[in-house]
Design an enzyme around this catalytic site. Structure first.
Site, short mmCIF file in Angstrom:
data_model
loop_
_atom_site.label_atom_id
_atom_site.label_comp_id
_atom_site.label_asym_id
_atom_site.label_seq_id
_atom_site.Cartn_x
_atom_site.Cartn_y
_atom_site.Cartn_z
N CYS A 126 9.53 1.60 3.54
CA CYS A 126 10.41 0.48 3.90
C CYS A 126 11.83 0.97 4.12
O CYS A 126 12.65 0.27 4.68
CB CYS A 126 10.39 -0.57 2.81
SG CYS A 126 11.07 0.04 1.29
N GLU A 172 -5.02 -3.66 -2.50
CA GLU A 172 -6.45 -3.33 -2.55
C GLU A 172 -6.76 -2.05 -1.77
O GLU A 172 -7.84 -1.48 -1.92
CB GLU A 172 -7.29 -4.51 -2.04
CG GLU A 172 -7.07 -4.91 -0.58
CD GLU A 172 -5.86 -5.82 -0.33
OE1 GLU A 172 -4.85 -5.71 -1.05
OE2 GLU A 172 -5.93 -6.62 0.62
N SER A 223 5.19 -7.10 3.32
CA SER A 223 5.71 -7.46 4.64
C SER A 223 6.47 -8.79 4.59
O SER A 223 6.24 -9.62 3.70
CB SER A 223 4.56 -7.54 5.63
OG SER A 223 3.64 -8.54 5.20
N LYS A 276 -0.95 -7.10 -9.50
CA LYS A 276 -1.97 -7.16 -8.44
C LYS A 276 -1.59 -6.08 -7.42
O LYS A 276 -0.77 -6.30 -6.54
CB LYS A 276 -1.95 -8.56 -7.80
CG LYS A 276 -3.23 -9.01 -7.13
CD LYS A 276 -3.72 -8.14 -6.01
CE LYS A 276 -2.94 -8.26 -4.74
NZ LYS A 276 -3.37 -7.29 -3.69
N PHE A 299 0.80 -1.22 0.00
CA PHE A 299 0.00 0.00 0.00
C PHE A 299 0.83 1.27 0.00
O PHE A 299 0.35 2.34 -0.35
CB PHE A 299 -0.96 0.01 1.21
CG PHE A 299 -0.29 0.36 2.52
CD1 PHE A 299 -0.04 1.69 2.85
CD2 PHE A 299 0.11 -0.63 3.41
CE1 PHE A 299 0.58 2.02 4.06
CE2 PHE A 299 0.73 -0.31 4.61
CZ PHE A 299 0.98 1.02 4.93
P1 NAD Z 1 1.38 -6.72 2.96
O1 NAD Z 1 2.42 -7.79 3.01
O2 NAD Z 1 0.26 -6.78 3.93
O3 NAD Z 1 0.68 -6.70 1.50
C1 NAD Z 1 1.44 -6.64 0.32
C2 NAD Z 1 0.65 -7.26 -0.81
O4 NAD Z 1 0.44 -8.64 -0.52
C3 NAD Z 1 -0.71 -6.64 -1.04
O5 NAD Z 1 -0.94 -6.56 -2.42
C4 NAD Z 1 -1.67 -7.61 -0.37
O6 NAD Z 1 -2.92 -7.65 -0.99
C5 NAD Z 1 -0.97 -8.94 -0.54
N1 NAD Z 1 -1.21 -9.87 0.58
C6 NAD Z 1 -1.41 -9.55 1.89
N2 NAD Z 1 -1.57 -10.65 2.62
C7 NAD Z 1 -1.46 -11.70 1.78
C8 NAD Z 1 -1.52 -13.11 1.95
N3 NAD Z 1 -1.73 -13.67 3.14
N4 NAD Z 1 -1.37 -13.90 0.87
C9 NAD Z 1 -1.14 -13.36 -0.34
N5 NAD Z 1 -1.08 -12.02 -0.57
C10 NAD Z 1 -1.23 -11.20 0.48
O7 NAD Z 1 2.15 -5.33 3.04
P2 NAD Z 1 1.54 -3.87 3.13
O8 NAD Z 1 0.94 -3.69 4.49
O9 NAD Z 1 0.72 -3.56 1.94
O10 NAD Z 1 2.88 -2.99 3.01
C11 NAD Z 1 3.70 -2.69 4.10
C12 NAD Z 1 4.87 -3.63 4.18
O11 NAD Z 1 5.59 -3.61 2.95
C13 NAD Z 1 5.89 -3.23 5.24
O12 NAD Z 1 6.33 -4.39 5.91
C14 NAD Z 1 7.03 -2.62 4.44
O13 NAD Z 1 8.30 -2.68 5.04
C15 NAD Z 1 6.98 -3.45 3.21
N6 NAD Z 1 7.64 -2.79 2.09
C16 NAD Z 1 8.85 -3.25 1.72
C17 NAD Z 1 9.52 -2.64 0.69
C18 NAD Z 1 10.87 -3.12 0.26
O14 NAD Z 1 11.35 -2.64 -0.75
N7 NAD Z 1 11.50 -4.03 0.96
C19 NAD Z 1 8.94 -1.54 0.03
C20 NAD Z 1 7.69 -1.11 0.43
C21 NAD Z 1 7.03 -1.75 1.47
#
Ligand code: NAD
Length: 499
Positions: A283, A178, A228, A175, A151
């Site tokens: 991040c 959302e 994450s 994808k 997000f």
């Molecule tokens: P998230 O992991 O909750 O979601 C990321 C994506 O995965 C979304 O599109 C979501 O719909 C999907 N998703 C969520 N749960 C899922 C599941 N159980 N199975 C399959 N798909 C699933 O992350 P977020 O809350 O959207 O973003 C924040 C996180 O992203 C933080 O931990 C941040 O550090 C990380 N992040 C990392 C970087 C990097 O470059 N390392 C960059 C930006 C954000």
């Protein structure tokens, strides 16, 4: 594109999800539901993959130079629409407009990089690897690639992926999160306007059902993920078990080491921006300061002064320095972690728990929060908070600071603030982190370098964009050739050929 309901984008046009499921999209600044997003079913994802597969032969056969020209037009359109995209990102994420605009620019730079694809796809060539034998390598597309994005950067993170994949001759299914779906749809429209053939880029907003379909789909060759750490690990394990190549970027806990010889004013300014910019939802945010020796008291006092001066407000308000966090549950988690810091004995220097913004009482605000005297056993050190909470740990030596960072499970970004070249050089050499800043607090590499962390911040081998992005989205083929008309050459024998 409808402002009320965000649809899918399949085969060059908007498409309706067949799942019948919708998600609410919020304006975190006010807490209001501003639109809904259609959530793709497994069948919808299958349709998008089929469109990408059908578009693949034509796109692969489009010369890199022609692909590059379409990317250049896309970059121009993105420049023209960058305010609109920043506005959308700010509205759905809550970050300030100026911050969103900066992240749109950083995304556009990846398109700029990918436009150089005729040069990037040049392989290697060696003449006379044996007598009359030459060898060259080709970088060929993987096929249908997919991206799953978080997000916190609705424009920039998708742009880390699809321009490079598409430039390399692949087709793509994105994808997006959302929570922030609109920017991805808008970018797909602009890419079509730039001349991208239908089916080359498809967008399927959705949740786990859509992601699982991509991870298991036999026609998807590569998965890029940013999000994450627990989800990154799941994506890596599932997609790799299905024979796909995977790059899955995870969470972070980025430390900044401040040595006693650092320029304190400069350092404080850098840390404030890196800790509280985008409400800490980056991040590459610096969430942890490791103060070495006698600098700690001055540093904490000046950080507190600056943090108190940050204006918190709606992302759309021009006077805001910092907006809300993404959702009510996320705000509650951050507040609970602040509670735990207090309970576990850290010194709460600034408390952002009761932040209210007049006129936006329903918004998800947490004020800048600062902790001192934190230890590595506390939850506020162990957890990625992903909010406007900066913690300070005190150590006596650079050795202790580096050992702490190297013991931490994450390894996304880090920084050192010092006037000592020797200390900086040693830090750069020995630290177990993928992106390092020297007197630079958010060392996000430019598009022509690669972005990625180490340890629990990356599952997979190759980072995003830069040459590692090109290698991720291509398969290398090595060709050895000889021409039998040359006199004196034998066609070979049963013995393993040597040159
Ligand atoms: P998230 O992991 O909750 O979601 C990321 C994506 O995965 C979304 O599109 C979501 O719909 C999907 N998703 C969520 N749960 C899922 C599941 N159980 N199975 C399959 N798909 C699933 O992350 P977020 O809350 O959207 O973003 C924040 C996180 O992203 C933080 O931990 C941040 O550090 C990380 N992040 C990392 C970087 C990097 O470059 N390392 C960059 C930006 C954000």
């Amino acid at each position: 594109m409808s402002k009320q309901t965000v649809p899918l984008w399949v085969n060059g046009q908007t498409d309706a999800a067949t799942s019948g499921r919708m998600g609410d999209v919020y304006d975190p600044s006010s807490g209001a539901v501003i639109r809904q997003v259609q959530l793709a079913s497994a069948g919808d994802v299958d349709r998008a993959v089929a469109a990408a597969k059908a578009a693949l032969p034509g796109w692969k056969a489009t010369t890199p130079l022609r692909r590059s020209r379409i990317l250049t037009r896309f970059r121009e359109l993105m420049e023209q629409h960058r305010h609109e995209l920043a506005q959308l990102a700010s509205e759905e994420h809550g970050k300030t407009f100026a911050d969103a605009l900066g992240s749109v620019q950083r995304g556009i730079e990846v398109i700029e990089f990918a436009s150089g694809v005729p040069h990037l796809l040049k392989g290697e060539h060696a003449e006379d690897v044996g007598r009359g034998v030459d060898c060259h390598s080709l970088l060929q597309p993987v096929g249908v690639c997919a991206g799953v994005t978080p997000f916190n950067f609705p424009v920039m993170v998708p742009l880390w992926m699809f321009p490079v994949a598409i430039a390399c001759g692949n087709t793509f299914v994105l994808k997006p999160s959302e929570k922030v779906p609109s920017c991805s749809l808008r970018m797909a429209e602009l890419f079509k306007q730039a001349g991208l053939p239908d089916g080359v880029l498809n967008v399927v907003p959705g949740d786990k059902e859509a992601v699982d379909m991509l991870l298991n789909h036999p026609d998807v060759g590569a998965i890029s993920f940013v999000g994450s750490t627990p989800v990154a690990k799941y994506i890596y394990q599932t997609a790799a078990a299905n024979g796909k190549r995977v790059q899955a970027l995870g969470g972070a806990k980025n430390h900044a080491v401040v040595l006693p010889d650092a320029d304190v004013d400069f350092t404080v300014d850098a840390l404030i921006g890196a800790a509280y910019g985008s409400a800490g939802e980056r991040c590459m945010a610096i969430s942890t300061v490791v103060a070495v020796g006698e600098v700690a008291d001055t540093l904490v006092a000046r950080l507190a002064d600056k943090a108190k001066a940050i204006k918190v407000g709606a992302g759309s308000a021009r006077e805001s320095d910092m907006g809300p966090v993404i959702s009510a549950p996320h705000r509650d988690r951050i507040v609970a972690l602040i509670d735990s810091g207090v309970a576990q004995g850290a010194r709460l220097v600034i408390d952002g728990r009761r932040m209210k913004v007049a006129g936006h009482e329903g918004g998800y605000y947490v004020g800048p929060t600062l902790f001192d005297q934190v230890t590595t056993e506390m939850d506020i050190y162990r957890e990625e908070i992903f909010g406007p909470v900066l913690i300070v740990l005190r150590v006596d030596t650079l050795d202790e600071a580096m050992a702490m960072i190297n013991r931490n499970p994450y390894g996304n970004g880090t920084a050192i603030f010092t006037r000592s070249g020797a200390a900086a050089r040693r830090f750069e050499n020995e630290i177990e982190v993928g992106m390092v800043g020297i007197n630079a607090s958010i060392p996000v590499p430019m598009a022509f370098f690669s972005f990625g962390g180490w340890k629990a911040s990356l599952f997979g081998d190759l980072h995003m964009h830069g040459m590692e992005g090109v290698y991720f989205y291509t398969r290398t083929k090595a060709v050895t050739s000889r021409w039998p008309s040359e006199p004196g050459l034998s066609g070979g024998s049963l013995v393993m050929p040597t040159m």
